[in-house]
Design a protein around this motif. Structure first.
Motif, PDB file in Angstrom:
ATOM      1  N   ASP A 141      -2.922  25.317  32.048  1.00  0.00           N
ATOM      2  CA  ASP A 141      -3.034  26.632  32.674  1.00  0.00           C
ATOM      3  C   ASP A 141      -3.152  26.436  34.181  1.00  0.00           C
ATOM      4  N   PRO A 142      -2.154  26.824  34.963  1.00  0.00           N
ATOM      5  CA  PRO A 142      -2.222  26.642  36.418  1.00  0.00           C
ATOM      6  C   PRO A 142      -3.436  27.295  37.058  1.00  0.00           C
ATOM      7  N   CYS A 153      -9.637  16.291  37.933  1.00  0.00           N
ATOM      8  CA  CYS A 153      -9.375  15.017  38.584  1.00  0.00           C
ATOM      9  C   CYS A 153      -8.102  15.057  39.416  1.00  0.00           C
ATOM     10  N   LEU A 154      -7.145  15.939  39.065  1.00  0.00           N
ATOM     11  CA  LEU A 154      -5.923  16.065  39.855  1.00  0.00           C
ATOM     12  C   LEU A 154      -6.177  16.778  41.169  1.00  0.00           C
ATOM     13  N   GLU A 155      -7.227  17.550  41.220  1.00  0.00           N
ATOM     14  CA  GLU A 155      -7.538  18.306  42.430  1.00  0.00           C
ATOM     15  C   GLU A 155      -8.231  17.462  43.489  1.00  0.00           C
ATOM     16  N   SER A 156      -9.058  16.487  43.068  1.00  0.00           N
ATOM     17  CA  SER A 156      -9.897  15.843  44.084  1.00  0.00           C
ATOM     18  C   SER A 156     -10.158  14.360  43.900  1.00  0.00           C
ATOM     19  N   HIS A 157      -9.690  13.727  42.802  1.00  0.00           N
ATOM     20  CA  HIS A 157     -10.092  12.335  42.567  1.00  0.00           C
ATOM     21  C   HIS A 157      -8.951  11.362  42.293  1.00  0.00           C
ATOM     22  N   VAL A 172       3.620  14.539  40.722  1.00  0.00           N
ATOM     23  CA  VAL A 172       4.074  14.606  42.121  1.00  0.00           C
ATOM     24  C   VAL A 172       3.734  15.962  42.725  1.00  0.00           C
ATOM     25  N   LEU A 173       3.891  17.014  41.949  1.00  0.00           N
ATOM     26  CA  LEU A 173       3.711  18.374  42.461  1.00  0.00           C
ATOM     27  C   LEU A 173       2.290  18.900  42.313  1.00  0.00           C
ATOM     28  N   LEU A 202      -2.846  15.560  29.665  1.00  0.00           N
ATOM     29  CA  LEU A 202      -3.701  16.495  30.404  1.00  0.00           C
ATOM     30  C   LEU A 202      -4.936  16.861  29.598  1.00  0.00           C
ATOM     31  N   GLY A 203      -4.780  16.953  28.277  1.00  0.00           N
ATOM     32  CA  GLY A 203      -5.934  17.240  27.443  1.00  0.00           C
ATOM     33  C   GLY A 203      -6.993  16.164  27.532  1.00  0.00           C
ATOM     34  N   VAL A 204      -6.556  14.898  27.625  1.00  0.00           N
ATOM     35  CA  VAL A 204      -7.499  13.790  27.770  1.00  0.00           C
ATOM     36  C   VAL A 204      -8.106  13.783  29.175  1.00  0.00           C
TER      37      VAL A 204
END
Length: 472
Positions: free
Chosen positions: A369-370, A376-380, A403-404, A338-340
């Motif tokens: 941090d939620p 990139c996980l949100e839109s790409h 997945v979540l 996630l840091g990358v």
């Protein structure tokens, strides 16, 4: 009631059926087969695509075929022509002597060399004579490497490539692959010119920094550069405005530095097997594909973004052009990944390779941090590939996070280790643990593929430039 069939009216007004052609009315091949009726140019193109041995055998088909192999462009691949490596060189000399040319491709790997000086001098003279052969005039592809009886690495420091003789081939070469030899340090810059060369591969080659600079400066349209096990280069500078792909594989064997200064068209930076080197890319505005990155890399700097060994990258910089990224870790370190990912907000495809033999781990890991999700996980991110998956607790937890939380992902591919037997019960258990029913993306599909070898070390297909994704 059945409808009456309408009969076709003949020119004279009478009704009749279309006459069927009899066998003797059909055109028949003049030479007994349809292939032999093709023009010589087409037959020559077919022959030039055949393996060398099969192409030469076409002379025995018939009198019609006899002259075609000699008139077709020569595709000379020494592989499997003869099992005796020392006799093979003499056979290649005979082919070059008998075929008038031109040659389209000349491929001769692991040319066997004698160790005694007198015999080695004879080998060198024979090899040099090949490059003066009229058959190789207008050659387009060259693939050549050398081997002493004592082993692979002995060739690197002992056999010097006859580059002055090879310069004769330079004006027409499109592809060149050279390995297991030493390139002369006194390359004459004015006489070296590769006006058409688009793909260059150097592997197990000893070359000085100055010679490498001269060689690359002579490549005016080079698009792909592949370097593997390069010796005797302390700091390698690359500045080629036409370059699209740079690939390293255990490149510099130490703690040396590679600096890519001016590559405005660079799209792929592939660094498999890099161990301890420092790589610096000062300007790559079109970079789309990167990896595999791992904690073993001493330092990679792309513009203002720095990946330094086991230290997580700073969050102040990002690269928005990146579409495909491959990461390699010893295990499922979610925070490290996630840091990358925070550095690549527009990433569409992510490969995570788990290699248990990779001992180094990241330090000072990023803490998710939620309230501040990864962009990139949100839109790409559309595709996630997990290689060497075993379905253990930590790996399930890693995959379940995506997945979540990956909201637009369409595929999550699991390349399952070959030690795992996939059956119905195993699959049902995996889907339950991954909480597929609660997935963030309704379009997400999970695919499990078995048979991934845990011993696999080659994760990159860098040789085929037509492949959009070199990690697939």
């Amino acid at each position: 009631m059945t409808a009456a069939k309408t009969k076709r009216r003949m020119p004279d007004g009478t009704a009749g059926r279309r006459p069927r052609k009899r066998a003797r009315d059909l055109p028949s091949p003049s030479h007994g087969d349809l292939i032999s009726d093709l023009p010589d140019a087409i037959l020559g193109s077919i022959i030039s695509l055949l393996p060398t041995k099969d192409g030469a055998r076409t002379q025995a088909i018939s009198r019609r075929w006899c002259p075609l192999w000699r008139s077709a462009p020569l595709n000379l691949d020494a592989h499997d022509i003869c099992l005796n490596k020392f006799k093979l060189s003499s056979i290649v000399s005979s082919i070059l002597r008998d075929h008038p040319g031109p040659a389209r491709r000349f491929s001769f790997n692991h040319i066997r060399l004698h160790k005694p000086k007198k015999k080695l001098a004879e080998d060198a003279a024979q090899i040099e004579s090949w490059f003066f052969s009229s058959c190789l005039h207008n050659l387009q592809e060259l693939d050549i490497s050398f081997e002493f009886w004592g082993g692979l690495h002995a060739s690197v420091n002992h056999y010097q490539l006859p580059l002055p003789s090879m310069i004769r081939l330079a004006p027409t070469l499109l592809v060149a692959r050279i390995g297991m030899c030493k390139l002369p340090s006194d390359i004459a810059a004015p006489s070296l010119n590769f006006p058409l060369l688009r793909k260059l591969t150097l592997w197990l080659v000893s070359i000085s920094e100055e010679a490498m600079d001269v060689l690359l400066s002579a490549c005016h349209v080079l698009e792909a550069l592949f370097l593997q096990d390069i010796h005797d280069v302390g700091c390698l500078h690359i500045s080629l405005p036409t370059l699209r792909i740079i690939s390293f594989s255990a490149t510099l064997l130490g703690r040396e530095e590679l600096v890519v200064d001016d590559v405005p068209r660079l799209e792929r930076l592939l660094c498999q097997g890099v161990d301890g080197e420092t790589i610096q890319v000062n300007k790559a505005p079109k970079l789309k594909v990167l990896g595999p990155l791992s904690p073993h890399v001493s330092k990679i700097k792309i513009a203002n973004l720095v990946f330094q060994g086991r230290i997580r990258p700073s969050l102040g910089h990002s690269i928005c052009t990146m579409n495909i990224l491959a990461l390699k870790f010893s295990g499922p370190d979610l925070n490290a990944v996630l840091g990358v990912l925070n550095c690549f907000p527009c990433l569409e495809k992510l490969y995570v390779i788990w290699d248990k033999y990779l001992k180094a781990k990241m330090k000072n890991l990023y803490q998710y941090d939620p309230l501040n999700p990864v962009k990139c996980l949100e839109s790409h991110l559309k595709v996630l590939v997990l290689k060497n998956y075993t379905g253990g607790e930590e790996e399930v937890g890693f995959a379940k996070f995506f997945v979540l939380n990956a909201r637009v992902v369409k595929e999550i591919n699991f390349a399952v280790c070959d030690t795992i037997a996939i059956d119905k019960n195993w699959m049902t258990d995996q889907l339950r643990l991954l909480q597929v029913e609660a997935r963030a993306s309704p379009d997400a599909r999970l695919k499990f593929r078995s048979g991934y070898s845990r011993w696999q070390t080659n994760y990159v297909n860098s040789s085929d430039l037509s492949i959009a994704d070199p990690f697939s």
